[in-house]
Design a protein around this motif. Structure first.
Motif, PDB file in Angstrom:
ATOM      1  N   ILE A 374       0.832  -1.211   0.000  1.00 35.52           N
ATOM      2  CA  ILE A 374       0.000   0.000   0.000  1.00 35.52           C
ATOM      3  C   ILE A 374       0.866   1.260   0.000  1.00 35.52           C
ATOM      4  CG2 ILE A 374      -1.710   1.324   1.321  1.00 35.52           C
ATOM      5  CD1 ILE A 374      -3.032  -1.332   2.007  1.00 35.52           C
ATOM      6  N   ARG A 523       1.159  -7.894 -13.339  1.00 34.67           N
ATOM      7  CA  ARG A 523      -0.040  -7.055 -13.391  1.00 34.67           C
ATOM      8  C   ARG A 523      -0.518  -6.764 -11.965  1.00 34.67           C
ATOM      9  NH1 ARG A 523      -3.382  -5.518 -17.225  1.00 34.67           N
ATOM     10  NH2 ARG A 523      -3.457  -3.865 -15.700  1.00 34.67           N
ATOM     11  N   ASP A 525      -0.861  -4.162 -10.326  1.00 33.39           N
ATOM     12  CA  ASP A 525      -1.822  -3.068 -10.210  1.00 33.39           C
ATOM     13  C   ASP A 525      -3.248  -3.606 -10.294  1.00 33.39           C
ATOM     14  OD1 ASP A 525      -1.209  -3.750 -12.882  1.00 33.39           O
ATOM     15  OD2 ASP A 525      -2.084  -1.895 -13.620  1.00 33.39           O
ATOM     16  N   TYR A 526      -3.510  -4.463 -11.289  1.00 32.98           N
ATOM     17  CA  TYR A 526      -4.850  -5.025 -11.446  1.00 32.98           C
ATOM     18  C   TYR A 526      -5.168  -6.012 -10.318  1.00 32.98           C
ATOM     19  CZ  TYR A 526      -8.211  -8.568 -12.728  1.00 32.98           C
ATOM     20  OH  TYR A 526      -9.237  -9.470 -12.667  1.00 32.98           O
ATOM     21  N   TYR A 528      -4.045  -6.315  -7.376  1.00 34.84           N
ATOM     22  CA  TYR A 528      -4.285  -5.709  -6.059  1.00 34.84           C
ATOM     23  C   TYR A 528      -5.684  -5.110  -6.003  1.00 34.84           C
ATOM     24  CZ  TYR A 528      -4.140  -2.654  -2.063  1.00 34.84           C
ATOM     25  OH  TYR A 528      -4.469  -2.038  -0.890  1.00 34.84           O
ATOM     26  N   TYR A 529      -6.087  -4.465  -7.089  1.00 31.12           N
ATOM     27  CA  TYR A 529      -7.458  -3.931  -7.110  1.00 31.12           C
ATOM     28  C   TYR A 529      -8.475  -5.053  -6.877  1.00 31.12           C
ATOM     29  CZ  TYR A 529     -11.982  -3.405  -9.270  1.00 31.12           C
ATOM     30  OH  TYR A 529     -13.346  -3.478  -9.495  1.00 31.12           O
ATOM     31  N   ALA A 530      -8.299  -6.163  -7.612  1.00 33.66           N
ATOM     32  CA  ALA A 530      -9.311  -7.221  -7.591  1.00 33.66           C
ATOM     33  C   ALA A 530      -9.260  -8.069  -6.326  1.00 33.66           C
ATOM     34  CB  ALA A 530      -9.117  -8.106  -8.821  1.00 33.66           C
ATOM     35  N   ALA A 531      -8.232  -7.840  -5.492  1.00 30.54           N
ATOM     36  CA  ALA A 531      -8.057  -8.714  -4.323  1.00 30.54           C
ATOM     37  C   ALA A 531      -8.809  -8.211  -3.111  1.00 30.54           C
ATOM     38  CB  ALA A 531      -6.567  -8.816  -3.997  1.00 30.54           C
ATOM     39  N   TYR A 532     -10.071  -7.949  -3.242  1.00 30.49           N
ATOM     40  CA  TYR A 532     -10.835  -7.553  -2.048  1.00 30.49           C
ATOM     41  C   TYR A 532     -12.258  -8.061  -2.136  1.00 30.49           C
ATOM     42  CZ  TYR A 532     -13.730  -4.015  -4.310  1.00 30.49           C
ATOM     43  OH  TYR A 532     -14.661  -3.383  -5.081  1.00 30.49           O
TER      44      TYR A 532
ATOM     45  N   LYS B 141     -14.714  -6.955 -11.411  1.00 32.67           N
ATOM     46  CA  LYS B 141     -13.352  -7.285 -10.982  1.00 32.67           C
ATOM     47  C   LYS B 141     -12.520  -7.848 -12.118  1.00 32.67           C
ATOM     48  CE  LYS B 141     -13.982  -7.776  -6.070  1.00 32.67           C
ATOM     49  NZ  LYS B 141     -13.890  -8.686  -4.922  1.00 32.67           N
ATOM     50  N   GLU B 143     -10.114  -7.810 -15.564  1.00 35.45           N
ATOM     51  CA  GLU B 143      -8.947  -7.038 -16.008  1.00 35.45           C
ATOM     52  C   GLU B 143      -9.337  -5.939 -17.016  1.00 35.45           C
ATOM     53  OE1 GLU B 143      -5.765  -9.739 -16.563  1.00 35.45           O
ATOM     54  OE2 GLU B 143      -4.317  -8.199 -17.096  1.00 35.45           O
ATOM     55  N   TRP B 146     -10.614  -2.922 -15.117  1.00 34.21           N
ATOM     56  CA  TRP B 146      -9.520  -2.187 -14.471  1.00 34.21           C
ATOM     57  C   TRP B 146      -8.725  -1.389 -15.496  1.00 34.21           C
ATOM     58  CZ3 TRP B 146      -7.342  -0.059 -10.421  1.00 34.21           C
ATOM     59  CH2 TRP B 146      -5.983   0.235 -10.448  1.00 34.21           C
ATOM     60  N   LEU B 162      -1.461   4.832  -8.051  1.00 32.88           N
ATOM     61  CA  LEU B 162      -2.123   3.531  -8.188  1.00 32.88           C
ATOM     62  C   LEU B 162      -3.099   3.312  -7.048  1.00 32.88           C
ATOM     63  CD1 LEU B 162       0.621   1.032  -9.379  1.00 32.88           C
ATOM     64  CD2 LEU B 162      -1.460   1.709 -10.565  1.00 32.88           C
ATOM     65  N   PHE B 163      -2.714   3.793  -5.879  1.00 32.98           N
ATOM     66  CA  PHE B 163      -3.586   3.642  -4.715  1.00 32.98           C
ATOM     67  C   PHE B 163      -4.899   4.401  -4.927  1.00 32.98           C
ATOM     68  CE2 PHE B 163      -5.081   4.948  -0.494  1.00 32.98           C
ATOM     69  CZ  PHE B 163      -5.182   3.712   0.113  1.00 32.98           C
ATOM     70  N   THR B 166      -7.030   2.437  -7.321  1.00 32.82           N
ATOM     71  CA  THR B 166      -7.542   1.217  -6.688  1.00 32.82           C
ATOM     72  C   THR B 166      -8.707   1.555  -5.769  1.00 32.82           C
ATOM     73  OG1 THR B 166      -5.330   0.283  -6.771  1.00 32.82           O
ATOM     74  CG2 THR B 166      -6.868  -0.756  -5.264  1.00 32.82           C
ATOM     75  N   ARG B 170     -12.654   0.526  -6.320  1.00 31.07           N
ATOM     76  CA  ARG B 170     -13.287  -0.287  -5.277  1.00 31.07           C
ATOM     77  C   ARG B 170     -14.560   0.389  -4.764  1.00 31.07           C
ATOM     78  NH1 ARG B 170      -8.257  -2.705  -1.644  1.00 31.07           N
ATOM     79  NH2 ARG B 170      -7.484  -4.123  -3.222  1.00 31.07           N
TER      80      ARG B 170
END
Lengths: 532, 485
Positions: A374, A523, A525-526, A528-532, B141, B143, B146, B162-163, B166, B170
């Protein structure tokens, strides 16, 4: 129409600065207008104090002044994180990783010193030893899937601050697991009745240990969920003490002493788990879950974790089952279809030292990845993603080299342990260590475990990023290789060649997991986004 | 054919307490011939209803945003096998070729802050159509989603980290869950905020031509601006979310047939964001004057100043405490009570510290709601409201109905409620508040005069049946218009 703004300029400057101090960079005049309203200003004030038509007009004026650079402002950076020296951080994480191995190490120590563990004793005959080994393996595999599901879903609810649901889902998973565990006893008994595979004394012993051990693993998962893993060691110590008291003070036979120990471990671990779950719920101030999810959905959403746990635990013990179900090359002429080889087990246990030494390194690497992701993502501008991803791959390669170097040390330590054990005045141990199968199996297993730890490092990364499907694929293929190679080698050459399955399966798992992890890191970046 | 209404709420009825929930309950309870489908957007699905479900609520379509791994967990009425098939049928190739262009259009509308609400509504409908056949989680979710989000936002601004991206996607995942529900068709839709809960009303209008009513209690856009101002370190996220919210608010305004704010004050923001004057019909909140009925205070009881307000910075409880301190300098026997739940723990702690600092621990009670609101008003000599932001607060008209003298800050629609039946004070002006309270405490006759006028004003202007009747008329008018059309 606004009034002549000049007489109002000082008041406007002061007000604008006050607003900017509160909000930093304003998104637009509407954000400023909202702030003006909560400062208690009204349209009448906008007119009388600032010479503007209304609050919106006043907000527009402040916004324009902000963009003209009238108001200095500061955007604070991130709160500084307390500095921890890398060596200290490593020591902490490493100790945390070791903590999971500590109960097993404690048992090994009491076994060597006093001849007793919670399950098993050095003086047990091979019939009983085989029964316990069978029970241990079966319990580990049966509990594996449920443990993963319980922990995964429970943690999901804890992160959501839904502790009541965490307890609900954990206990529901626990009770389903108990029913499945008991239900599986029926076909096992029927199978034995039909095909007369093992003597009934052995079967009943195995069933009793299987039930007790499954309960223990499930309780372990509840304790892990409530973040009381440090109590594993305490519970193990108390249970071992109970075994020793029963055996040494009261002269109980090994099976009875084990029964006492397992009873204590089961009861104590369940009590700790329930008390901790209840305490967690009490803090939330509610007792019953409201509108819990549908059971079908709950099962579906945890099924991949269940499969992962099941396959992974099956992977860990597949070679034993394969090795101990063939007479090829065995010196002890096994009388039954499943017969423990102490030499083989000793070799595998020695190789386990590699796992113990490396698990701390992996724990450290995984935690560090999570801790740093993070802050890194906060520093990297989206347009610089490519450089960020390259850096991640570089870090990953560095960590792999570090693990490789530590692996060499781990194998040396494991070998050192085997040499040290030969010094112990235990003739059975010395005989087993001197047997021609022991050291080759140990070396092969140690190499296999090194690959397994490489695989595990990447699998933990996949799990951290919720790519459980990829993790399942790696383990499933590796298990197939492990079983296939182990079966062929053990039947064609020597029972102990089942260890070749561990080596080849682990190599395949390491390769697959590395490939999958690289794909994810490329990837990140992707993912991490999808990991929630 | 009985009238059917899709009523959509956000964080309020029937799972939350407060003014909007009270209003919803009163409206539904007092229109027994109207059949309601309720669509509450809620923070998470694991909360209990604060209101008993009424007989004329035929169905509740819950839309939890958090507390779930994916929306299908709580989609009632869809068999698991169908959900599973939908998941399997959501392929990345289709997402890339069919959904991504929609999503790109959606992001374009958001980045423009909803400048073209008609286009925004149209793309919302197309996205809703997609989710009726495909799995929400697999889509959002994926690719391709995103990637298009990242590239679109990079083209919009070179600021995001990037944060930021993200976090923003979300959030978007959560907010757009409302597109994954398929509420039944009704005669009229009624959104209780110009917010995400208005989206099903917008798509119902585009899909079936269902007329839409929008009632604004507070001003959602203003409230969200205030909330997101806290994102000092995350400017890009603040910008993105405010653009998104502005787009949603403007689409609500655009597609609503009638915008019915609860006070004229709210119309300022509505007009400023393009709502035509002729679309606006102010309908004031009403109270049940038989329930909130006057009763004399116990003789000889010490003088008591009461506030009914949750502990929240917007209620400016700190000013309440300072006023209490100032009043007790000359009237040490006066007691003060704030009836209301703690909405902001940090703020409550600050208030407790201030209470201690002002040596008011024995004089001011606060930190708990009451189940007997009427009793709370009846136990008051003066009702004090120090809020820095209000729309048309129930606490004022309820106190007026209970024939109590009111001192209130002149914010939002408070002056429309109180007019000359109480004392209005500039917000945060401790001296003025204290002076008004002391004036009323010292002069029982003045209190009685204000209180009597207040009660009469409620009976004339703010009766519950009057308010309910106005909405019922609106339902009938729009529902029948549609039947004719």
């Amino acid at each position: 129409m606004s009034a002549d703004p000049r007489p109002f300029a000082p008041a406007l400057d002061a007000l604008g600065q006050r607003v900017i101090d509160r909000i930093g960079i304003p998104k637009d005049e509407w954000e400023i207008a909202a702030q003006l309203e909560v400062l208690g200003l009204r349209d009448a004030d906008a007119r009388s104090l600032y010479g503007r038509r209304d609050l919106f007009d006043l907000a527009r004026a402040i916004h324009a002044q902000f963009h003209a650079g009238v108001y200095p402002f500061v955007v604070e950076g991130e709160d500084p994180r307390p500095y921890v020296h890398p060596a200290v951080a490593f020591a902490r994480r490493y100790a945390a990783g070791l903590l999971f191995s500590a109960p097993m190490a404690l048992q090994a120590a009491t076994m060597l010193v006093w001849g007793y563990g919670i399950w098993g004793a050095i003086d047990l005959d091979l019939t009983k030893g085989s029964a316990i080994a069978l029970a241990f393996i079966a319990s580990y595999i049966v509990a594996g899937g449920f443990s993963q599901a319980i922990v995964r879903r429970g943690l999901f609810y804890i992160y959501q601050k839904e502790e009541v649901l965490a307890r609900w889902s954990a206990l529901r998973g626990w009770s389903i697991a108990m029913r499945v565990m008991l239900a599986l006893i029926v076909p096992a008994l029927l199978l034995n009745l039909l095909f007369d595979i093992l003597p009934w004394s052995m079967v009943l012993t195995a069933v009793a240990y299987y039930a007790a051990l499954t309960i223990l693993w499930l309780n372990w998962s509840l304790i892990y969920l409530v973040r009381k893993s440090h109590l594993f060691l305490t519970i193990t110590a108390v249970a071992l003490a109970a075994v020793l008291v029963a055996a040494k003070l009261f002269g109980a036979p090994p099976l009875v002493a084990n029964a006492v120990g397992l009873g204590v471990a089961d009861t104590l671990s369940f009590a700790v788990a329930i008390l901790s779950l209840n305490a967690m719920v009490r803090r939330r101030g509610a007792a019953e879950p409201v509108n819990p999810p549908r059971l079908t959905v709950l099962v579906y959403s945890t099924s991949r974790f269940f499969v992962y746990g099941l396959l992974y635990n099956a992977y860990l013990f597949a070679d034993r089952v394969i090795a101990w179900t063939t007479p090829v090359g065995r010196e002890d002429f096994p009388p039954y279809a499943f017969w423990l080889s102490v030499r083989y087990e000793l070799a595998m246990d020695l190789a386990l030292v590699v796992v113990v030494v490396l698990s701390g390194v992996i724990e450290y690497a995984t935690e560090r990845f999570s801790d740093e992701l993070i802050p890194r993502e906060k520093r990297v501008r989206s347009v610089d993603t490519a450089a960020f991803l390259d850096e991640q791959l570089r870090i990953d390669r560095r960590r792999a080299v570090q693990l490789g170097a530590t692996a060499a040390v781990a194998i040396a330590i494991a070998y050192g342990v085997s040499v040290a054990l030969r010094l112990l005045p235990n003739p059975r141990l010395q005989e087993a260590l001197a047997a021609p199968t022991t050291i080759p199996v140990f070396l092969c297993a140690a190499a296999g475990y090194v690959f397994l730890m490489f695989a595990l490092r990447n699998i933990l990364l996949l799990l951290t990023l919720s790519r459980v499907d990829a993790a399942v694929r790696c383990v499933a293929i590796a298990l197939a290789v492990n079983v296939g190679v182990g079966f062929v080698c053990s039947r064609a050459f020597h029972y102990a060649a089942a260890v070749a399955g561990v080596l080849s399966g682990s190599m395949v798992m390491a390769w697959l997991a590395s490939r999958a992890a690289k794909r994810v890191l490329a990837r990140l970046d992707y993912y991490y986004y999808a990991a929630y | 054919m009985p009238l059917s209404v899709l009523m959509t709420t956000e964080g309020t009825y029937p799972y939350g307490a407060g003014g909007v929930s009270t209003w919803c309950d009163a409206l539904i309870r007092n229109t027994p011939d109207v059949r309601y489908v309720l669509l509450p957007i809620m923070m998470n699905p694991h909360i209990e209803m604060k209101f008993e479900p009424l007989a004329n609520i035929r169905r509740i379509v819950n839309v939890p945003l958090w507390g779930i791994e994916e929306p299908s967990e709580f989609r009632s009425g869809t068999p698991f096998a169908e959900l599973y098939e939908r998941k399997r049928g959501t392929r990345e190739d289709d997402i890339a070729s069919e959904f991504v262009p929609l999503f790109r259009r959606f992001l374009g509308c958001v980045n423009e802050g909803g400048a073209d609400p008609a286009a925004f509504g149209a793309v919302l409908l197309e996205m809703e159509n997609w989710f009726r056949a495909r799995d929400y989680n697999e889509t959002m979710k994926s690719e391709p989603v995103w990637d298009v989000f990242r590239t679109t936002m990079e083209a919009f601004s070179d600021l995001p980290t990037l944060f930021d991206l993200t976090e923003c996607l979300r959030w978007l995942y959560r907010f757009l869950i409302v597109l994954d529900v398929a509420p039944p068709r009704t005669s009229v839709t009624h959104s209780t905020a110009a917010a995400f809960c208005g989206i099903p009303c917008i798509t119902a209008k585009l899909r079936h031509g269902t007329p839409m009513i929008l009632t604004e209690h507070g001003v959602y856009l203003r409230e969200q601006n205030l909330f997101l101002s806290r994102f000092r370190r995350l400017f890009f996220c603040k910008q993105f979310l405010l653009n998104l919210i502005t787009a949603v608010v403007r689409a609500n305004y655009h597609f609503a047939d009638v915008v019915s704010p609860v006070c004229h004050y709210n119309t300022r923001w509505e007009l400023a964001h393009g709502v035509p004057q002729q679309k606006i019909r102010v309908i004031y909140n009403g109270v049940d004057s038989d329930v909130f009925a006057p009763a004399a205070r116990t003789a000889g009881a010490p003088l008591h100043v009461v506030a009914t307000a949750r502990i929240d910075p917007l209620k400016d409880i700190e000013t309440f405490l300072r006023v209490a301190a100032r009043v007790r300098e000359t009237h040490p026997a006066v007691r003060f009570t704030v009836f209301g739940a703690v909405a902001d723990r940090e703020y409550f702690d600050r208030c407790l510290a201030l209470r201690r600092e002002l040596r008011l621990d024995d004089a001011v009670t606060m930190g708990a709601a009451t189940s007997d609101v009427v009793g709370a008003y009846r136990d008051a000599d003066v009702v004090l409201l120090t809020s820095i932001s209000e729309a048309f607060p129930y606490s004022v008209i309820e106190a007026m109905s209970c024939e109590r003298a009111v001192v209130a800050s002149d914010v939002g629609g408070v002056s429309e409620a109180l007019e000359d039946c109480g004392i209005l004070v500039k917000p945060r002006d401790v001296d003025a508040f204290a002076e008004a309270v002391i004036r009323l405490l010292d002069d029982a006759a003045l209190r009685t005069r204000y209180a009597a006028r207040a009660r009469n004003r409620v009976l004339d202007e703010f009766r519950l049946d009057g308010s309910v009747h106005a909405y019922l008329e609106l339902y009938r008018e729009l529902g029948e218009e549609r039947a004719v059309a």
